[in-house]
Design an enzyme around this catalytic site. Structure first.
Site, short mmCIF file in Angstrom:
data_model
loop_
_atom_site.label_atom_id
_atom_site.label_comp_id
_atom_site.label_asym_id
_atom_site.label_seq_id
_atom_site.Cartn_x
_atom_site.Cartn_y
_atom_site.Cartn_z
N LYS A 191 0.85 -1.20 0.00
CA LYS A 191 0.00 0.00 0.00
C LYS A 191 0.88 1.24 0.00
O LYS A 191 1.59 1.52 0.96
CB LYS A 191 -0.91 0.04 1.23
CG LYS A 191 -1.95 1.15 1.07
CD LYS A 191 -2.53 1.67 2.36
CE LYS A 191 -1.71 2.76 2.99
NZ LYS A 191 -1.74 4.06 2.29
N GLY A 243 7.29 4.57 8.20
CA GLY A 243 6.43 5.73 8.44
C GLY A 243 6.65 6.27 9.83
O GLY A 243 7.74 6.11 10.41
N GLU A 246 4.37 6.81 15.57
CA GLU A 246 3.03 6.65 16.13
C GLU A 246 2.29 5.49 15.44
O GLU A 246 1.72 4.61 16.10
CB GLU A 246 2.30 7.96 15.89
CG GLU A 246 1.04 8.13 16.65
CD GLU A 246 0.30 9.35 16.12
OE1 GLU A 246 0.87 10.15 15.37
OE2 GLU A 246 -0.89 9.45 16.46
N GLU A 265 10.44 0.63 10.19
CA GLU A 265 11.45 1.67 9.94
C GLU A 265 10.73 3.00 10.21
O GLU A 265 9.88 3.40 9.43
CB GLU A 265 11.96 1.55 8.51
CG GLU A 265 13.28 2.25 8.30
CD GLU A 265 13.12 3.67 7.86
OE1 GLU A 265 13.13 4.55 8.74
OE2 GLU A 265 12.96 3.90 6.66
N CYS A 299 13.48 10.47 6.85
CA CYS A 299 13.46 9.91 8.20
C CYS A 299 14.82 10.03 8.89
O CYS A 299 14.89 10.21 10.10
CB CYS A 299 13.00 8.46 8.18
SG CYS A 299 13.88 7.47 6.98
N GLU A 396 10.18 15.34 15.61
CA GLU A 396 10.57 15.20 14.21
C GLU A 396 9.76 16.23 13.41
O GLU A 396 8.53 16.14 13.33
CB GLU A 396 10.22 13.77 13.75
CG GLU A 396 10.67 13.47 12.35
CD GLU A 396 10.40 12.03 11.93
OE1 GLU A 396 9.35 11.49 12.30
OE2 GLU A 396 11.24 11.46 11.23
P1 NDP Z 1 2.18 7.74 8.53
O1 NDP Z 1 2.99 6.94 9.45
O2 NDP Z 1 0.78 8.04 8.91
O3 NDP Z 1 2.11 7.05 7.10
C1 NDP Z 1 2.94 6.03 6.61
C2 NDP Z 1 2.11 4.99 5.87
O4 NDP Z 1 1.24 4.31 6.78
C3 NDP Z 1 1.17 5.57 4.82
O5 NDP Z 1 1.04 4.68 3.75
C4 NDP Z 1 -0.12 5.68 5.59
O6 NDP Z 1 -1.25 5.77 4.78
C5 NDP Z 1 -0.12 4.40 6.37
N1 NDP Z 1 -0.96 4.38 7.57
C6 NDP Z 1 -1.47 5.42 8.26
N2 NDP Z 1 -2.17 4.98 9.33
C7 NDP Z 1 -2.09 3.63 9.31
C8 NDP Z 1 -2.59 2.59 10.15
N3 NDP Z 1 -3.29 2.86 11.24
N4 NDP Z 1 -2.32 1.33 9.84
C9 NDP Z 1 -1.56 1.03 8.76
N5 NDP Z 1 -1.07 1.96 7.93
C10 NDP Z 1 -1.33 3.25 8.19
O7 NDP Z 1 2.94 9.08 8.23
P2 NDP Z 1 2.28 10.43 7.71
O8 NDP Z 1 2.26 10.37 6.26
O9 NDP Z 1 0.99 10.73 8.36
O10 NDP Z 1 3.32 11.48 8.24
C11 NDP Z 1 3.26 11.95 9.58
C12 NDP Z 1 4.63 12.09 10.18
O11 NDP Z 1 5.28 10.84 10.17
C13 NDP Z 1 5.57 12.99 9.39
O12 NDP Z 1 5.40 14.32 9.72
C14 NDP Z 1 6.89 12.46 9.80
O13 NDP Z 1 7.25 13.03 11.03
C15 NDP Z 1 6.65 10.99 9.98
N6 NDP Z 1 7.04 10.20 8.80
C16 NDP Z 1 8.16 9.45 8.88
C17 NDP Z 1 8.57 8.74 7.78
C18 NDP Z 1 9.77 7.91 7.80
O14 NDP Z 1 10.31 7.59 6.76
N7 NDP Z 1 10.24 7.47 8.94
C19 NDP Z 1 7.87 8.80 6.52
C20 NDP Z 1 6.66 9.57 6.55
C21 NDP Z 1 6.29 10.26 7.65
P3 NDP Z 1 -1.69 7.24 4.28
O15 NDP Z 1 -0.55 7.82 3.54
O16 NDP Z 1 -2.78 6.98 3.37
O17 NDP Z 1 -2.04 8.01 5.51
#
Ligand code: NDP
Length: 791
Positions: A191, A243, A246, A265, A299, A396
């Site tokens: 996804k 991601g 949280e 990660e 990240c 972050e």
């Molecule tokens: P998320 O962790 O929400 O998103 C990462 C992925 O997880 C996306 O595909 C998202 O879908 C999906 N997702 C969201 N909620 C769930 C769930 N409950 N169960 C399974 N999958 C889920 O990151 P955000 O895009 O909301 O970004 C928020 C913050 O996260 C950023 O400001 C940053 O600080 C951090 N981040 C860190 C990253 C890293 O590489 N370590 C990458 C991205 C963000 P969808 O996109 O549709 O919400």
């Protein structure tokens, strides 16, 4: 001459836009909306959501919102395809993956432009970094596919992998997930992020082109709910997630007790440390790559600048000058350095954090506040004089914001660097090689770049310590995440949670003072300790007769034991040779008391004299094996980029909790504790609840074997209650649990607090046969240290 100099100084760049014509045509062809990619074909578009170009706010596509039904269909396709895909020879799988690499490479320009339009990153980055690395990942893993049998013997694919990726490197994260999964013989349902699904869909079209068998790769677009449905699906054998911390935590809880393998990660707040003797001009370029690369939405961004006090003014001045030369604007322009933030909500998050920083009275510098009239842009920002307690130093930001703090001594630099709940990456800048490696060794992070930053390669592992997650992606380390031991499905353990008053082996608790002399106490910090509860419990033999009393440990005892273990951390810094010597001594002393341990085993379990002798003999042999391994579980030097040494070092977790099963009380204890301490961990062990006296007898072996105080701590009592405290404790870095299903589920769910790594086995283990590298791998985490060489 003066005139030419002036012209050169005042000359500006003309526009240099990359053509988006081909991408425009492709998007037009899909005006009606994109479906999912399931079982080798695109589904009819369903409920649609809009995808925008963040640089101008225009809608560029409509994409299907994946429902639980779509996830069902995708998993069914992946399940159906898996056995056949796994049965292909490594060579055949390799050819498929190689074809993906070739086709990605052929479409590099198209994919770069699409990525830039969808994500807002400068075309220079998608063209020169993201997409070439995507191709590199598929090539590298095509190699692993053909080597799998010889390089990963006695293992098999995990099965169906659910993979969830973020928006910051959309196609690169897809490659990091799909390439190793496929090479290892798994099938996938991926996804992509809601903001950036388009290159994943273009990749799906490439899968059709190259003829990947239907169902091997499935892509379902959607939002967080689609991701959650994928995580929850019973047909998934492994979840790989990148991601936010949280959501990573939510996924840890959602998968607890399901038996799904998990790699996370997550976020970071990585330090970028500049010592006084650093080459400051190089360090400035390093900062540009660390925090303004991809608008800081990385990240592992070097978002916390820690600079030696004596170099701070000079470095800030150079940085401010360099910031004035960063070009912000149209991401499709080839001379743009800083592009757009991915979405308005992310931009608002950055602004909110900046307002908080302003309220704290921090000092902000922005070279250029004039932003394009439309689109999501935020200027590169330097914030100085930031207190480590400031929200900007802790959170972050995920934007182009660098927060700077000064330090006076290397010790202070390390303390500041480690003053975070994360541990993804770090950069260290100094011309002193000794200092560079000393600091790299002391930083708690999965990747350390010396005099460099944001280096990635398919051959090196990438992943975090602490709340930055667990598991690695890339190279051999990443491949092992997608394989499991090739053995028959083990039977669920007969171990039962020890309920005092209810279990056959454990009699009611009683006051310790009733029989003080016969009670085996706890062992904490190298000393026998009375349990905090003041109670003991009777240990019964197989016919229900009392054979002794054991201390009834509680939450407070675990806390004391964790504290003692943390204090003994210099064990991890002892030479491997020293640790080996101590372990040999343990083995020798155990051998000297073979008869006594055999008798105790017999008395407690009712096993035959032969069986008892055999368990003690096997335990002695096992202790020797791990003494032997202590200085032989080497790291690696990865073949990454030219003129770089990339060291993969196996480091101990730190404090490990180890909860032993009821069965095989001596050999299970030895098989779990010895590899952990051989690798330099300090341990809080909960021995067999029914037969704890064998472990309490073990104190005297430890005492006479020069094991430093605090390296092994033993707390007896109700195993699952003690496991609960260990799982909740933030001072425990990793936790092994061998017991029942409920206990395993509890450990995994409660470990979400500090995202400690867990290994749980609710199945019966044949301890006589189970030993070796798999335990050492679980007792360590890999730190990759990148060092350039040459002038
Ligand atoms: P998320 O962790 O929400 O998103 C990462 C992925 O997880 C996306 O595909 C998202 O879908 C999906 N997702 C969201 N909620 C769930 C769930 N409950 N169960 C399974 N999958 C889920 O990151 P955000 O895009 O909301 O970004 C928020 C913050 O996260 C950023 O400001 C940053 O600080 C951090 N981040 C860190 C990253 C890293 O590489 N370590 C990458 C991205 C963000 P969808 O996109 O549709 O919400």
């Amino acid at each position: 001459m003066g005139v030419i100099k002036d012209i050169l100084r005042t000359m500006d760049y003309g526009p240099s836009p990359e053509s988006s014509e081909h991408v425009g045509v492709w998007l037009d062809e899909h005006k009606a909306g994109f479906g999912h990619f399931i079982n080798g074909a695109f589904t009819k578009p369903g409920a649609l959501f809009d995808v925008f170009n963040p640089a101008n706010g225009e809608r560029i596509a409509r994409v299907s919102q994946g429902s639980a039904k779509d996830i069902d269909a995708a998993i069914a396709a992946a399940l159906k395809a898996q056995a056949k895909w796994a049965a292909l020879s490594g060579f055949e799988r390799s050819k498929h993956i190689y074809a993906l690499a070739r086709h990605v490479q052929k479409r590099e320009r198209f994919l770069s432009v699409l990525e830039t339009i969808d994500n807002g990153k400068p075309i220079r980055e998608s063209r020169d970094i993201d997409i070439p690395l995507v191709a590199r990942h598929f090539y590298h893993h095509a190699g692993w596919a053909s080597l799998i049998d010889s390089e990963f013997p006695d293992t098999k694919p995990v099965g169906v992998c659910g993979q969830i990726i973020p928006w910051n490197f959309p196609l690169l994260m897809l490659a990091w997930k799909i390439a190793p999964a496929l090479a290892a013989g798994n099938t996938v349902v991926l996804k992509p992020a809601e903001f950036t699904p388009l290159t994943a869909l273009a990749f799906a079209a490439i899968c059709v082109e190259t003829g990947i068998p239907p169902g091997v790769v499935n892509i379902v677009t959607g939002d967080g709910a689609t991701g959650a449905a994928l995580v929850a699906h019973a047909g998934v054998d492994k979840i790989a997630f990148t991601g936010s911390t949280e959501v990573g935590r939510a996924i840890r809880k959602a998968t607890a007790g399901t038996g799904k393998k998990l790699s996370l990660e997550l976020g970071g707040k990585s330090p970028f440390i500049v010592f006084e003797d650093a080459d400051l001009d190089s360090a400035v370029e390093g900062v540009v790559d660390a925090i303004w690369f991809n608008q800081g939405q990385v990240c592992c961004a070097g978002s916390r600048l820690l600079v030696a006090e004596g170099a701070a003014d000079a470095l800030y001045a150079k940085l401010r000058a360099r910031m004035a030369n960063l070009r912000l604007g149209d991401p499709l322009d080839k001379s743009t350095d800083v592009g757009a933030i991915v979405a308005p909500v992310q931009l608002e998050r950055i602004r909110r954090l900046m307002r908080q920083g302003e309220e704290e009275g921090l000092e902000f510098f922005r070279a250029n506040d004039s932003l394009p009239d439309r689109g999501c842009f935020y200027p590169p920002t330097l914030v100085t004089g930031v207190d480590p307690a400031s929200v900007l130093a802790r959170e972050e930001i995920f934007g182009p914001v660098l927060v700077a703090t000064t330090f006076r001594t290397p010790d202070e630099a390390v303390a500041l660097a480690n003053n975070t709940r994360y541990g993804l990456a770090a950069s260290v800048w100094t011309e002193n090689v000794n200092r560079a490696f000393e600091v790299a060794a002391r930083i708690k992070a999965g990747v350390v770049w010396i005099n460099s930053t944001n280096m990635f390669d398919a051959a090196a592992g990438f992943g975090g310590y602490r709340e930055s997650g667990f598991g690695r992606e890339g190279g051999r380390e990443g491949m092992s995440e997608y394989r499991i031991a090739d053995e028959p499905k083990p039977k669920p353990s007969a171990s039962r949670s020890q309920r005092l008053n209810a279990s056959p082996g454990v009699a009611p608790a009683r006051n310790m003072d009733d029989a003080p002399d016969r009670t085996a106490k706890l062992y904490i910090g190298g000393k026998q300790a009375r349990p905090d509860s003041g109670y003991s419990y009777a240990v019964l033999d197989s016919s229900g007769r009392e054979v002794g009393l054991a201390g009834l440990g509680n939450r407070k005892d675990i806390r004391n034991a964790v504290e003692a273990a943390a204090k003994a951390s210099s064990w991890g810094a002892a030479t491997a040779h020293n640790r080996a010597q101590v372990l040999y001594y343990v083995a020798e002393n155990l051998a000297a008391r073979e008869d006594e341990f055999s008798r105790r085993l017999r008395a407690m379990t009712g096993m035959s004299a032969r069986a008892a002798k055999s368990e003690v003999d096997a335990s002695i042999r096992r202790a020797f094996v791990y003494a032997g391994y202590a200085d032989k579980f080497d790291g690696a030097v990865h073949a990454t980029r030219a003129r770089f040494v990339t060291l993969a070092m196996n480091e101990p977790w730190g404090v490990m909790g180890i909860v032993c099963p009821n069965e095989a009380p001596l050999i299970a204890f030895v098989s779990l504790v010895m590899p952990a301490i051989a690798m330099g961990n300090c341990v809080v062990a909960v021995p067999s609840a029914n037969h704890p006296l064998i472990a309490t007898d073990f104190y005297s072996v430890l005492d006479t074997s020069d094991v430093p105080a605090g390296v092994v701590n033993i707390v007896t009592g109700e195993a699952n209650a003690l496991a609960r405290t260990l799982a909740e404790h933030d001072g425990v870095d990793a936790l092994w649990y061998v017991g029942d299903m409920d206990g395993a589920a509890q450990v995994e769910a409660l470990s979400a607090g500090n995202l400690k790594a867990t290994w749980t086995s609710p199945a019966t283990i044949d301890w006589a046969k189970t030993q070796g590298r798999a335990f050492l791998r679980r007792a360590t985490q890999v730190k990759n240290i990148w060092t350039p060489y040459g002038e």
